[in-house]
Design a protein around this motif. Structure first.
Motif, PDB file in Angstrom:
ATOM      1  N   GLU A 147     -53.892   4.955 -18.296  1.00 32.80           N
ATOM      2  CA  GLU A 147     -55.243   5.016 -17.763  1.00 32.80           C
ATOM      3  C   GLU A 147     -56.182   4.099 -18.537  1.00 32.80           C
ATOM      4  O   GLU A 147     -56.054   3.938 -19.753  1.00 32.80           O
ATOM      5  N   LEU A 148     -57.113   3.493 -17.812  1.00 33.34           N
ATOM      6  CA  LEU A 148     -58.100   2.616 -18.431  1.00 33.34           C
ATOM      7  C   LEU A 148     -59.250   3.439 -18.995  1.00 33.34           C
ATOM      8  O   LEU A 148     -59.683   4.423 -18.388  1.00 33.34           O
ATOM      9  N   ASP A 149     -59.753   3.021 -20.146  1.00 32.06           N
ATOM     10  CA  ASP A 149     -60.915   3.705 -20.716  1.00 32.06           C
ATOM     11  C   ASP A 149     -62.134   3.522 -19.819  1.00 32.06           C
ATOM     12  O   ASP A 149     -62.933   4.435 -19.631  1.00 32.06           O
ATOM     13  N   ASP A 167     -41.535  -4.054 -12.886  1.00 27.66           N
ATOM     14  CA  ASP A 167     -42.692  -4.493 -12.106  1.00 27.66           C
ATOM     15  C   ASP A 167     -43.960  -3.833 -12.639  1.00 27.66           C
ATOM     16  O   ASP A 167     -43.927  -2.722 -13.176  1.00 27.66           O
ATOM     17  N   ARG A 168     -45.088  -4.519 -12.457  1.00 26.40           N
ATOM     18  CA  ARG A 168     -46.380  -4.020 -12.926  1.00 26.40           C
ATOM     19  C   ARG A 168     -47.204  -3.497 -11.756  1.00 26.40           C
ATOM     20  O   ARG A 168     -47.139  -4.026 -10.646  1.00 26.40           O
ATOM     21  N   THR A 169     -47.999  -2.478 -12.040  1.00 25.75           N
ATOM     22  CA  THR A 169     -48.833  -1.867 -11.002  1.00 25.75           C
ATOM     23  C   THR A 169     -50.278  -1.742 -11.484  1.00 25.75           C
ATOM     24  O   THR A 169     -50.539  -1.494 -12.655  1.00 25.75           O
ATOM     25  N   PHE A 170     -51.205  -1.930 -10.530  1.00 25.39           N
ATOM     26  CA  PHE A 170     -52.629  -1.706 -10.762  1.00 25.39           C
ATOM     27  C   PHE A 170     -53.049  -0.599  -9.806  1.00 25.39           C
ATOM     28  O   PHE A 170     -52.880  -0.722  -8.588  1.00 25.39           O
ATOM     29  N   HIS A 171     -53.579   0.479 -10.332  1.00 26.54           N
ATOM     30  CA  HIS A 171     -53.849   1.684  -9.540  1.00 26.54           C
ATOM     31  C   HIS A 171     -55.338   1.790  -9.194  1.00 26.54           C
ATOM     32  O   HIS A 171     -56.200   1.816 -10.074  1.00 26.54           O
ATOM     33  N   TYR A 172     -55.592   1.858  -7.884  1.00 22.20           N
ATOM     34  CA  TYR A 172     -56.950   1.818  -7.342  1.00 22.20           C
ATOM     35  C   TYR A 172     -57.323   3.179  -6.771  1.00 22.20           C
ATOM     36  O   TYR A 172     -56.596   3.741  -5.949  1.00 22.20           O
ATOM     37  N   VAL A 173     -58.471   3.691  -7.211  1.00 18.71           N
ATOM     38  CA  VAL A 173     -58.967   4.988  -6.722  1.00 18.71           C
ATOM     39  C   VAL A 173     -60.474   4.884  -6.519  1.00 18.71           C
ATOM     40  O   VAL A 173     -61.213   4.528  -7.444  1.00 18.71           O
ATOM     41  N   GLY A 226     -56.218   7.006  -4.093  1.00 17.10           N
ATOM     42  CA  GLY A 226     -57.179   8.002  -3.665  1.00 17.10           C
ATOM     43  C   GLY A 226     -56.807   9.402  -4.133  1.00 17.10           C
ATOM     44  O   GLY A 226     -56.559   9.649  -5.313  1.00 17.10           O
ATOM     45  N   GLU A 227     -56.730  10.327  -3.166  1.00 19.10           N
ATOM     46  CA  GLU A 227     -56.485  11.730  -3.505  1.00 19.10           C
ATOM     47  C   GLU A 227     -55.084  11.982  -4.049  1.00 19.10           C
ATOM     48  O   GLU A 227     -54.828  13.032  -4.662  1.00 19.10           O
ATOM     49  N   THR A 228     -54.163  11.059  -3.849  1.00 12.79           N
ATOM     50  CA  THR A 228     -52.795  11.270  -4.345  1.00 12.79           C
ATOM     51  C   THR A 228     -52.625  10.861  -5.803  1.00 12.79           C
ATOM     52  O   THR A 228     -51.583  11.111  -6.399  1.00 12.79           O
ATOM     53  N   TYR A 229     -53.643  10.230  -6.383  1.00 14.00           N
ATOM     54  CA  TYR A 229     -53.496   9.651  -7.718  1.00 14.00           C
ATOM     55  C   TYR A 229     -53.114  10.683  -8.789  1.00 14.00           C
ATOM     56  O   TYR A 229     -52.145  10.486  -9.529  1.00 14.00           O
ATOM     57  N   ARG A 230     -53.868  11.776  -8.876  1.00 14.93           N
ATOM     58  CA  ARG A 230     -53.630  12.723  -9.965  1.00 14.93           C
ATOM     59  C   ARG A 230     -52.219  13.308  -9.903  1.00 14.93           C
ATOM     60  O   ARG A 230     -51.529  13.425 -10.920  1.00 14.93           O
ATOM     61  N   GLU A 231     -51.768  13.683  -8.725  1.00 13.49           N
ATOM     62  CA  GLU A 231     -50.437  14.272  -8.594  1.00 13.49           C
ATOM     63  C   GLU A 231     -49.352  13.252  -8.918  1.00 13.49           C
ATOM     64  O   GLU A 231     -48.388  13.553  -9.624  1.00 13.49           O
ATOM     65  N   VAL A 240     -58.254   2.188 -11.957  1.00 12.26           N
ATOM     66  CA  VAL A 240     -58.408   3.240 -12.956  1.00 12.26           C
ATOM     67  C   VAL A 240     -57.231   3.308 -13.916  1.00 12.26           C
ATOM     68  O   VAL A 240     -57.314   3.973 -14.957  1.00 12.26           O
ATOM     69  N   ALA A 241     -56.123   2.634 -13.585  1.00 11.91           N
ATOM     70  CA  ALA A 241     -54.939   2.676 -14.440  1.00 11.91           C
ATOM     71  C   ALA A 241     -54.059   1.478 -14.140  1.00 11.91           C
ATOM     72  O   ALA A 241     -54.200   0.818 -13.093  1.00 11.91           O
ATOM     73  N   VAL A 242     -53.159   1.199 -15.068  1.00 12.86           N
ATOM     74  CA  VAL A 242     -52.112   0.206 -14.856  1.00 12.86           C
ATOM     75  C   VAL A 242     -50.786   0.903 -15.112  1.00 12.86           C
ATOM     76  O   VAL A 242     -50.738   2.019 -15.647  1.00 12.86           O
TER      77      VAL A 242
END
Length: 296
Positions: free
Chosen positions: A86-88, A46-52, A9-14, A57-59
């Motif tokens: 970031e995903l296109d 480890d792999r991560t999938f980032h949800y916003v 959510g709001e913490t993603y960009r930082e 929106v990114a891996v």
């Protein structure tokens, strides 16, 4: 290698700017939410999938094992360096929830049945779910494991500076983990049940299958190779067990769904048939009955 879903959510960009995944050790009430504490489990590779806001929106790839920062202060937190890609095109979860839903764990799922995200920060992402995400995200068609093995060494030499390299490497490692753990599990089940179907005694190895009582998506790695977490069954009985039409009590007594009972003889089943279960099977058989068995 393990995979995780990071709900930012709001913490993603930082956090992306800093190249980290982070969570406080305590919330305002002094408690430690499981999704925060899970940051401490992150390990290098480890792999991560980032949800916003409804979409992936990114891996990412964890660069170092998680550590504690500012220990002993109110600002104490778990932190793990993470390289983001970031995903296109973000992947809207609601648009693919029908595909994703079958691979969500019953406990600690990142998503609700309608595709909305659950409250929390880091959630486990089992290998089946991670592979579904890769398939949905993939623009290339690296579906052949021999091809992946052929290019694997070359891919590993690259920094994960391209989504294609990240996806190829991740898929290879996920499938390798699947193959190795399931091979171990089957070997243990063959030994445990003496190379015979626990129900009918069929001993044709080509027709025997090691089936889980607590599903892969709901088990941790230790449970996935625990001999007690499963049964060796012939193809027919394995299909009945995996579809929830039969189950077992802690003592190993067979239970059949109401729909199956009139057809029991056709499948070589009879009421109160017992298999050679032991005490270690009890919690796993209970899980299967409570969460998967179609009631009698």
């Amino acid at each position: 290698m393990n995979s995780y879903i990071v709900m930012q959510g709001e913490t993603y960009r930082e956090e992306k700017r800093l190249g980290i995944v982070r969570a406080p050790k305590k919330d305002k009430s002094g408690a430690t939410p499981h999704s925060w504490e899970r940051v401490n489990s992150l390990q290098k590779g480890d792999r991560t999938f980032h949800y916003v806001r409804g979409a992936l929106v990114a891996v990412g790839t964890i660069q170092e094992d998680a550590r504690v920062q500012s220990e002993g202060t109110p600002q104490a937190e778990w932190l793990a360096p993470c390289e983001y890609l970031e995903l296109d095109t973000p992947l809207e979860i609601a648009s693919c929830i029908k595909v994703v839903a079958d691979y969500l764990p019953l406990k600690y799922s990142a998503f609700q049945p309608d595709g909305n995200g659950n409250s929390g920060y880091v959630f486990p992402c089992n290998e089946s779910l991670a592979l579904v995400f890769l398939e949905l995200l993939s623009s290339s068609k690296w579906r052949n494991i021999e091809q992946l093995e052929f290019v694997y060494d070359a891919v590993r030499e690259e920094k994960y500076n391209s989504l294609t390299a990240w996806m190829m490497d991740s898929e290879y490692l996920l499938r390798l983990k699947f193959r190795e753990l399931k091979s171990q599990f089957k070997a243990l089940q063959l030994e445990r049940w003496e190379n015979k179907c626990a129900i009918c005694g069929l001993d044709n190895l080509a027709l025997l299958k090691a089936v889980y009582s607590k599903a892969w998506k709901d088990s941790n790695d230790a449970e996935r190779i625990d001999p007690a977490n499963g049964v060796l069954l012939c193809a027919n009985h394995a299909a009945l067990y995996e579809s929830g039409q039969i189950s077992f009590t802690g003592a190993g007594t067979l239970r059949m769904s109401a729909e199956l009972q009139p057809l029991a003889g056709r499948y070589g089943l009879k009421k109160n048939l017992r298999i050679a279960a032991d005490e270690a099977n009890i919690p796993y058989f209970r899980w299967h009955r409570n969460n998967f068995f179609i009631e009698e």
